[in-house]
Design a protein around this motif. Structure first.
Motif: not given
Length: 331
Positions: A76-105
């Protein structure tokens, strides 16, 4: 033959959920699933971002969970806590990192998506859990099943490996909301709906249009419309992206395709740079999903005086889509 074998295993698996032999995991927080009948290319990721942001704008707290396809991390990886991005693309995968970057969730990934759902509920005080690519992940119970269907799926309604379908159209008996994307027509869908479709099934037309493009390395720089571009995409269906560029009067002098979720290497970057030099251009056009993987090669592109322009998608939906979701969840 292989299609029939695939269908047999799908039916067998689904019957275990339908008969209660396998019981889904239930979260206390309402789960909204966004998924496909087919493999990729329907516009699922932009729609997940759209729903997340619209629910957030209404004052709701949302967490997004998914598998993190083609990530190199485990568990399990927390990609974002809703305030900060906590993982890079190799840890998160491209789609989930993109979702983290474009939302505050908060965004979490886990190979077992139901585990990510339980963690999201435990770690974050949210009103909704949005399950990315969840239609076939029946191990996690959901209050609302949203399914995207594109024109290609309707015109070529065959299971893998003959076609693109993960399940037959009979599976739409589980759907609460169907989103028709990329040219799919409602009359073609109605002919394929099963007899046991839910009586309150809602159908929406979803369109994706080009939003304002920007430089990956300097977001204040808009994309020049009078330049020549090399277009690159690692998508399940790159044709739609290339057509969008030409329909918006961008001059595309070469198209370079990579596989869906492609992890770019230095060799790939060299190929792109050489293409730009050979075609005497300093402009690359790409998608947001590709951009999250290309940004780590910033130095290579800048050293060769090449800029990458990112072309995001804007989601346009006819009808009160978010109200339909909230109504489905509360019913």
């Amino acid at each position: 033959m292989l299609e029939k074998l695939f269908a047999y295993f799908i039916r067998k698996r689904n019957s275990k959920f339908d008969t209660g032999e396998i019981l889904p995991v239930k979260c206390k927080t309402p789960v909204i699933s966004v998924g496909n009948l087919s493999v990729g290319g329907t516009g699922k990721t932009p729609l997940v971002i759209y729903i997340s942001n619209k629910l957030s704008e209404l004052g709701n707290k949302v967490a997004v969970i998914g598998r993190g396809y083609k990530r190199k991390s485990k568990g399990e990886i927390v990609v974002s806590d809703g305030k900060n991005i906590l993982a890079d693309v190799s840890e998160a995968g491209d789609e989930m990192l993109l979702i983290a970057e474009k939302t505050c969730c908060p965004v979490l990934v886990h190979s077992k998506k139901y585990e990510a759902g339980l963690s999201a509920e435990k770690l974050f005080n949210v009103d909704y859990i949005l399950l990315d690519d969840g239609f076939q992940h029946r191990k996690l119970s959901r209050k609302c099943d949203i399914v995207l269907i594109d024109r290609v799926s309707l015109e070529n309604p065959f299971l893998l490996p003959k076609g693109r379908l993960r399940e037959s159209f009979d599976a739409l008996a589980r759907a609460d909301i169907i989103c028709l994307t990329k040219g799919a027509k409602i009359q073609d869908l109605i002919r394929k709906l099963p007899k046991n479709t839910k009586p309150n099934l809602k159908i929406f037309e979803v369109n994706f249009v080009q939003a304002s493009a920007y430089s990956l390395f300097n977001k204040n720089n808009a994309s020049p419309a009078d330049k020549k571009y090399i277009a690159i995409a690692g998508l399940a269906n790159p044709k739609n992206f290339f057509e969008m560029l030409t329909n918006n009067n961008y001059c595309i002098i070469e198209k370079i395709n990579f596989s869906d979720h492609h992890n770019y290497t230095k060799s790939d970057i060299l190929k792109i740079i050489n293409s730009a030099k050979r075609n005497n251009t300093a402009c690359i056009a790409t998608t947001e999903k590709d951009a999250v993987k290309l940004k780590k090669y910033k130095a290579e592109f800048i050293n060769n005086n090449i800029d990458i322009f990112v072309f995001p998608l804007e989601v346009i939906i006819k009808g009160d889509f978010i109200s339909a979701i909230k109504e489905c969840v509360s019913s």
